[in-house]
Design a protein around this motif. Structure first.
Motif: not given
Length: 252
Positions: A83-88, A154-156, A170-175
């Motif tokens: 899992m990769i998150f929008q907020n890391y 790092v999350g990847i 979940d929206e990995p590039i939104a930020s």
């Protein structure tokens, strides 16, 4: 292969969040899920690794139904779903390599996980993955000192060290700024092919979805209204998803 059959979910009676969602994804393919805010994109991702309990349907990963798994079986299956998150979702005070190694926690006993007991092989693999995402020189740096794009990489790496069959984003590039967003999307695409995994990302950036994804799924009001290769996504299909007035802004 990941196959979703007739997935349905309601948070409130008579207000379905998802209705009859069905699609297939082969290994080595990058899929983008697009649609307006509140359409059900995140609900799909959270259903795929059973962070929420949906109401009906099947989620088959190489023929094994994730929805039918008991708690012990689900814990093992989640090792196969990164899992990769929008907020890391990183531990900011820890180093880059420590955060990557957290991807191995699903394979550890509670005590080993608490004290951070990792094998030399796991540490070597973490360093190799950091090299792949362009962060080997930052291995001993605290995550709090990284940029947004670096944190997402790092999350990847953390997701990849799980040895997953599927990575959910979940929206990995939104930020991220446009340059970092482009870099992260290219990295996700390249690693999907290299590791022969499935990558599914919720996105609002249609231009980047068309550029990097193999397949695009369009969700509107909990229903799937588009499912095709990315190059076939037309302005008419985008207008059907978002409304005609939004087409020009969204595709740029």
């Amino acid at each position: 292969m990941l196959e979703v059959k007739n997935l349905a979910k309601s948070y409130q009676k008579d207000k379905p969040a998802l209705t009859d969602i069905s699609f297939k994804v082969d290994s080595g393919k990058f899929v983008a899920i697009i649609g307006p805010s509140g359409a059900g994109k995140t609900t799909i991702l959270r259903s795929l690794n059973q962070l929420i309990k949906d109401d009906d349907g099947q989620i088959l990963l190489d023929g094994e139904d994730i929805r039918a798994a008991n708690k012990a079986e689900l814990r093992k299956l989640r090792r196969q779903i990164g899992m990769i998150f929008q907020n890391y979702n990183l531990v900011e005070r820890l180093t880059v390599i420590e955060n990557v190694l957290h991807g191995r926690l699903g394979y550890k006993s509670t005590i080993s996980g608490m004290i951070g007991r990792y094998t030399e092989e796991e540490k070597r693999e973490a360093l190799e993955l950091l090299d792949k995402v362009g962060l080997s020189e930052f291995a001993l740096q605290r995550c709090s000192e990284l940029s947004g794009g670096q944190k997402q990489r790092v999350g990847i790496a953390r997701a990849l060290i799980q040895h997953p069959k599927v990575i959910l984003c979940d929206e990995p590039i939104a930020s991220l700024d446009p340059a970092s967003a482009q870099n992260v999307m290219k990295l996700l695409k390249d690693l999907t092919v290299e590791f022969n995994i499935i990558c599914i990302a919720n996105l609002h950036q249609i231009g980047l979805a068309k550029e990097h994804a193999d397949q695009i799924i369009g969700i509107r009001k909990g229903q799937m209204v588009y499912n095709d290769v990315s190059e076939n996504l037309s302005e008419d299909a985008i207008a059907d998803l978002y409304g005609t007035a939004a087409v020009k802004e969204l595709v740029e």
